[in-house]
Design a protein around this motif. Structure first.
Motif, PDB file in Angstrom:
ATOM      1  N   LEU A 127      -7.671   8.379   9.494  1.00  0.00           N
ATOM      2  CA  LEU A 127      -6.884   7.156   9.690  1.00  0.00           C
ATOM      3  C   LEU A 127      -6.371   7.084  11.123  1.00  0.00           C
ATOM      4  CD1 LEU A 127      -4.659   7.160   6.443  1.00  0.00           C
ATOM      5  CD2 LEU A 127      -7.026   6.358   6.732  1.00  0.00           C
ATOM      6  N   ASP A 138      -7.690   5.521  -1.271  1.00  0.00           N
ATOM      7  CA  ASP A 138      -7.394   6.715  -0.472  1.00  0.00           C
ATOM      8  C   ASP A 138      -6.516   7.658  -1.303  1.00  0.00           C
ATOM      9  OD1 ASP A 138      -8.790   5.571   1.609  1.00  0.00           O
ATOM     10  OD2 ASP A 138      -7.014   4.931   2.719  1.00  0.00           O
ATOM     11  N   SER A 170      -1.858   0.461   9.115  1.00  0.00           N
ATOM     12  CA  SER A 170      -1.999   0.018   7.729  1.00  0.00           C
ATOM     13  C   SER A 170      -2.944   0.951   6.963  1.00  0.00           C
ATOM     14  CB  SER A 170      -2.509  -1.427   7.720  1.00  0.00           C
ATOM     15  OG  SER A 170      -2.147  -2.087   6.532  1.00  0.00           O
ATOM     16  N   GLY A 171      -2.836   2.237   7.259  1.00  0.00           N
ATOM     17  CA  GLY A 171      -3.724   3.195   6.591  1.00  0.00           C
ATOM     18  C   GLY A 171      -5.178   2.925   6.899  1.00  0.00           C
ATOM     19  N   VAL A 172      -5.452   2.496   8.140  1.00  0.00           N
ATOM     20  CA  VAL A 172      -6.793   2.028   8.488  1.00  0.00           C
ATOM     21  C   VAL A 172      -7.739   3.197   8.797  1.00  0.00           C
ATOM     22  CG1 VAL A 172      -8.167   0.599  10.036  1.00  0.00           C
ATOM     23  CG2 VAL A 172      -5.834  -0.106   9.440  1.00  0.00           C
ATOM     24  N   THR A 211     -12.958   0.609   3.208  1.00  0.00           N
ATOM     25  CA  THR A 211     -13.962   1.674   3.122  1.00  0.00           C
ATOM     26  C   THR A 211     -14.102   2.118   1.666  1.00  0.00           C
ATOM     27  OG1 THR A 211     -12.253   3.320   3.594  1.00  0.00           O
ATOM     28  CG2 THR A 211     -13.542   2.513   5.462  1.00  0.00           C
ATOM     29  N   ASN A 212     -13.036   1.881   0.889  1.00  0.00           N
ATOM     30  CA  ASN A 212     -13.066   2.230  -0.530  1.00  0.00           C
ATOM     31  C   ASN A 212     -14.034   1.314  -1.270  1.00  0.00           C
ATOM     32  OD1 ASN A 212      -9.994   1.954   0.586  1.00  0.00           O
ATOM     33  ND2 ASN A 212     -10.437   4.009  -0.193  1.00  0.00           N
ATOM     34  N   ARG A 227     -15.909  -0.595  12.831  1.00  0.00           N
ATOM     35  CA  ARG A 227     -14.655  -1.140  13.376  1.00  0.00           C
ATOM     36  C   ARG A 227     -14.494  -0.792  14.849  1.00  0.00           C
ATOM     37  NH1 ARG A 227     -11.094   0.530   8.004  1.00  0.00           N
ATOM     38  NH2 ARG A 227     -11.763  -1.235   6.710  1.00  0.00           N
ATOM     39  N   ALA A 264     -12.956  -5.463   1.424  1.00  0.00           N
ATOM     40  CA  ALA A 264     -13.147  -5.147   2.845  1.00  0.00           C
ATOM     41  C   ALA A 264     -12.511  -3.826   3.271  1.00  0.00           C
ATOM     42  CB  ALA A 264     -12.640  -6.291   3.732  1.00  0.00           C
ATOM     43  N   ASP A 312     -11.796  10.097   4.996  1.00  0.00           N
ATOM     44  CA  ASP A 312     -11.609   9.061   6.022  1.00  0.00           C
ATOM     45  C   ASP A 312     -10.514   9.490   7.003  1.00  0.00           C
ATOM     46  OD1 ASP A 312     -13.261   7.575   4.314  1.00  0.00           O
ATOM     47  OD2 ASP A 312     -12.064   5.744   4.515  1.00  0.00           O
ATOM     48  N   TRP A 330      -4.290  -8.088   4.227  1.00  0.00           N
ATOM     49  CA  TRP A 330      -5.378  -7.219   4.708  1.00  0.00           C
ATOM     50  C   TRP A 330      -6.576  -8.050   5.166  1.00  0.00           C
ATOM     51  CZ3 TRP A 330      -6.172  -2.376   6.172  1.00  0.00           C
ATOM     52  CH2 TRP A 330      -7.475  -1.899   6.221  1.00  0.00           C
ATOM     53  N   TYR A 360       0.815  -1.206   0.000  1.00  0.00           N
ATOM     54  CA  TYR A 360       0.000   0.000   0.000  1.00  0.00           C
ATOM     55  C   TYR A 360       0.853   1.262   0.000  1.00  0.00           C
ATOM     56  CZ  TYR A 360      -4.255   2.577   1.233  1.00  0.00           C
ATOM     57  OH  TYR A 360      -5.326   3.414   1.235  1.00  0.00           O
TER      58      TYR A 360
HETATM   59  N1  ARG Z   1      -8.369   3.265   4.428  1.00  0.00           N
HETATM   60  C1  ARG Z   1      -8.990   2.098   3.840  1.00  0.00           C
HETATM   61  C2  ARG Z   1      -9.657   1.276   4.923  1.00  0.00           C
HETATM   62  O1  ARG Z   1      -9.306   1.375   6.052  1.00  0.00           O
HETATM   63  C3  ARG Z   1      -8.003   1.243   3.075  1.00  0.00           C
HETATM   64  C4  ARG Z   1      -6.805   0.787   3.836  1.00  0.00           C
HETATM   65  C5  ARG Z   1      -6.001  -0.241   3.100  1.00  0.00           C
HETATM   66  N2  ARG Z   1      -4.743  -0.451   3.715  1.00  0.00           N
HETATM   67  C6  ARG Z   1      -3.834  -1.322   3.237  1.00  0.00           C
HETATM   68  N3  ARG Z   1      -2.682  -1.385   3.834  1.00  0.00           N
HETATM   69  N4  ARG Z   1      -4.117  -2.069   2.221  1.00  0.00           N
HETATM   70  O2  ARG Z   1     -10.545   0.481   4.660  1.00  0.00           O
END
Ligand code: ARG
Length: 244
Positions: A207, A180, A89-91, A142-143, A97, A140, A205, A72, A33
């Motif tokens: 993070l 994102d 992980s850019g969550v 948010t995108n 959640r 799975a 979003d 993921w 990512y």
């Molecule tokens: N921000 C989005 C989410 O939380 C995508 C995150 C994907 N991160 C990754 N490491 N693939 O659903």
């Protein structure tokens, strides 16, 4: 101590700076990512914005972080099982959640975007819907949720990783990738001349870093995060990854 606490409070400082006593924390991350987390092909090391953020926070609250690559799909289950101590992980922080996990405060707010082939510049969501071509996203995320909202489930193509989704875009298998904006920018740069951010400013979003419910480390991480926000460290990291 009461006097000291009052004195610190008057100075606007925390009387009890969080200190994790040198704890070694395992960090789960889907390292496919860019530029949030990737494996550097030259060194095999996990690098990226999230790595730098976690390390900067750990410096403030006395811990060390070891990133481990995890798919993921199943990353939150693995967190719950104790395979690692947190997920970076850019969550996106979502209400759903938050029912099963605890998040830090947001360390970044990103708006989602659609990456497309340069020759499709100007294509709108309605155009994609009408074209019969699909909008791709990682499963799975948010995108993927937003993609369904925008074009309907039948017009969404899901991939295990965003890398797979971007390859599908390059092959012309899909009309666009909804991702994102932070990662869209990285792909636009990497494949300049071929891919562009054609639609921007979709859902924003926040993070966050993710912990098991009730984990006391969340408070310490929030303190560390506040510290790197206050002194410009976080802004410097943003500038390092996204030069405007
Ligand atoms: N921000 C989005 C989410 O939380 C995508 C995150 C994907 N991160 C990754 N490491 N693939 O659903």
């Amino acid at each position: 101590t009461t006097f000291l606490a009052a004195a610190f409070a008057a100075l606007g400082l925390a009387a009890n700076a969080a200190d994790l006593g040198g704890a070694h924390l395992m960090v789960g991350s889907d390292t496919t990512y860019p530029p949030m987390e990737t494996v550097d092909p030259a060194t095999g090391q996990i690098v990226g914005f999230d790595v730098d953020v976690v390390n900067a926070i750990c410096e403030r609250i006395n811990c060390t972080a070891e990133f481990v690559t995890t798919a993921w799909d199943g990353i939150f289950g693995a967190l719950q099982q104790g395979e690692f101590d947190l997920v970076a992980s850019g969550v996106s922080i979502t209400d759903e959640r938050k029912q099963t996990m605890d998040f830090t405060e947001a360390y970044l707010v990103v708006s989602q975007a659609v990456l497309m082939q340069v020759e499709d510049e100007g294509m709108t969501i309605d155009d994609i819907k009408a074209s019969g071509r699909k909008l791709a996203a990682q499963t799975a995320t948010t995108n993927a949720d937003l993609a369904e909202e925008l074009v309907g489930r039948d017009n969404v193509a899901l991939y295990d990783t965003f890398v797979g989704a971007v390859v599908a875009l390059q092959n012309g298998d899909v009309a666009g990738v909804i991702i994102d904006g932070t990662s869209a920018a990285a792909y636009e740069k990497e494949f300049a001349g071929d891919l562009i951010i054609g639609i921007t400013g979709l859902q924003a979003d926040p993070l966050g870093l993710v912990f098991r419910k009730g984990d006391e480390n969340v408070a310490a991480f929030n303190e560390g995060l506040a510290a790197i926000q206050a002194d410009g460290t976080l802004d410097a990291l943003v500038a390092k990854y996204w030069t405007t």
